[in-house]
Design a protein around this motif. Structure first.
Motif, PDB file in Angstrom:
ATOM      1  N   THR A 130       0.845  -1.191   0.000  1.00 42.85           N
ATOM      2  CA  THR A 130       0.000   0.000   0.000  1.00 42.85           C
ATOM      3  C   THR A 130       0.884   1.245   0.000  1.00 42.85           C
ATOM      4  O   THR A 130       1.861   1.316   0.759  1.00 42.85           O
ATOM      5  N   SER A 131       0.553   2.206  -0.871  1.00 45.15           N
ATOM      6  CA  SER A 131       1.274   3.482  -0.968  1.00 45.15           C
ATOM      7  C   SER A 131       2.789   3.269  -0.966  1.00 45.15           C
ATOM      8  O   SER A 131       3.537   3.864  -0.178  1.00 45.15           O
ATOM      9  N   SER A 144      -0.546   1.424  -6.158  1.00 47.46           N
ATOM     10  CA  SER A 144      -0.716   1.197  -4.721  1.00 47.46           C
ATOM     11  C   SER A 144      -1.035   2.467  -3.951  1.00 47.46           C
ATOM     12  O   SER A 144      -1.373   2.409  -2.767  1.00 47.46           O
ATOM     13  N   ARG A 190      -4.111  -0.418  -2.938  1.00 50.53           N
ATOM     14  CA  ARG A 190      -3.388  -1.644  -2.595  1.00 50.53           C
ATOM     15  C   ARG A 190      -3.126  -2.451  -3.860  1.00 50.53           C
ATOM     16  O   ARG A 190      -3.990  -2.552  -4.735  1.00 50.53           O
TER      17      ARG A 190
END
Length: 327
Positions: free
Chosen positions: A146-147, A245, A249
């Motif tokens: 994520t990120s 992401s 995600r």
């Protein structure tokens, strides 16, 4: 390594294996390609070593290659300026590249349930007349995140495969007037194959900025129509994973397409430049072959699906009458 999913007359279910020269060695039958990707390249190496000691290799000519994996999702990016300019001219008559294109590696989601493998017929919608191919390379994600930052995303690359984002240009042009995605212009088929080449195999082809310096070409019935370098993209695969992401995600088994290469990577780009449908749209029976240096080639033949039931008519309502009901 080259990792394939295949079937053979003596196999009850599709099997994953490692391709070596013109042979394939099978992994244990209960493993899927997403299982292998989640375990990582080092684990895949151990599986290959075990396979070499367990059974004789099968000739590739004796098996049927399938799409290398069932994706968790499929995002398709648009990272080649030349493609954007040409297709815009063809699809909606606009010239140039939108300013927003330079802000981020934009993508749309396409259908993970209509994935084709090598040598499968492509069932274009019966209503389509402007049939097109799209020459792309896709990255396969090997771990969730994520990120992610771009540097972090490097550790999430499992490997690469060839992708053909088949396109019904007349349906796409009509539906995109609603200002959403390509919808039924893309929904019917995406080819992946012939196998996944793990990331370590192509590391020596990365340039100083992280782009893969690989020639990509497309032939229709043996005649080359397009050729471009994958390194001409505006963003690396790591940048694409990072952006996918961002505030969201990515998962193991996600497939991210590079977007269509320039210089004839699809017919619509050429139509936009020429101002006419030259070369002509694909016809039933045409054989389309995509080749990417360091990965391989994948071919499919154009077909036409049976006509579906008609679209349900819209229910029209007078907005004024609707407001009266709310009161």
């Amino acid at each position: 390594m080259r990792l394939a999913t295949f079937t053979a007359p003596d196999l009850l279910t599709p099997c994953v294996g490692v391709v070596e020269d013109e042979t394939v060695l099978a992994f244990p039958e209960d493993l899927t390609m997403r299982d292998v990707a989640a375990a990582g390249v080092d684990a895949a190496v151990r599986l290959a070593e075990a396979a070499r000691g367990r059974e004789p290799a099968r000739p590739l000519s004796s098996v049927r290659l399938l799409a290398p994996l069932e994706p968790a999702s499929v995002r398709d990016f648009v990272t080649f300026e030349e493609h954007v300019d040409g297709v815009r001219r063809s699809v909606d008559g606009s010239a140039g590249v939108p300013d927003a294109w330079y802000d981020a590696p934009t993508f749309y989601f396409t259908n993970p349930h209509t994935i084709l493998g090598p040598d499968e017929d492509v069932p274009f919608p019966a209503a389509c007349r402007a049939r097109d191919f799209e020459l792309e390379v896709a990255v396969v994600v090997g771990a969730p995140g994520t990120s992610l930052g771009v540097d972090e995303a490097r550790d999430h690359v499992f490997g690469y495969t060839i992708m053909n984002d088949w396109s019904a240009r007349d349906l796409q042009s009509r539906e995109m007037q609603v200002r959403l995605g390509p919808a039924k212009g893309k929904d019917f088929a995406t080819t992946l194959g012939p196998w996944i080449v793990t990331a370590d195999e192509l590391d020596h082809r990365r340039d100083a900025d992280g782009f893969l310096d690989l020639w990509c070409s497309v032939e229709v019935n043996g005649v080359e129509l397009g050729r471009d370098l994958l390194a001409n993209a505006g963003w690396t695969f790591e940048a694409m994973i990072a952006y996918a992401s961002r505030d969201g995600r990515v998962e193991c088994g996600d497939v991210l397409g590079s977007g269509t290469v320039g210089n004839g990577g699809c017919l619509a780009e050429l139509w936009g430049r020429h101002g006419s449908q030259a070369p002509p749209p694909l016809q039933p029976g045409d054989l389309v072959t995509l080749t990417v240096e360091g990965i391989g080639s994948v071919s499919n033949r154009v077909a036409v699906a049976d006509p579906p039931p008609p679209v349900a008519p819209v229910r029209r309502r007078d907005p004024a009458a609707a407001r009266q009901v709310l009161r």
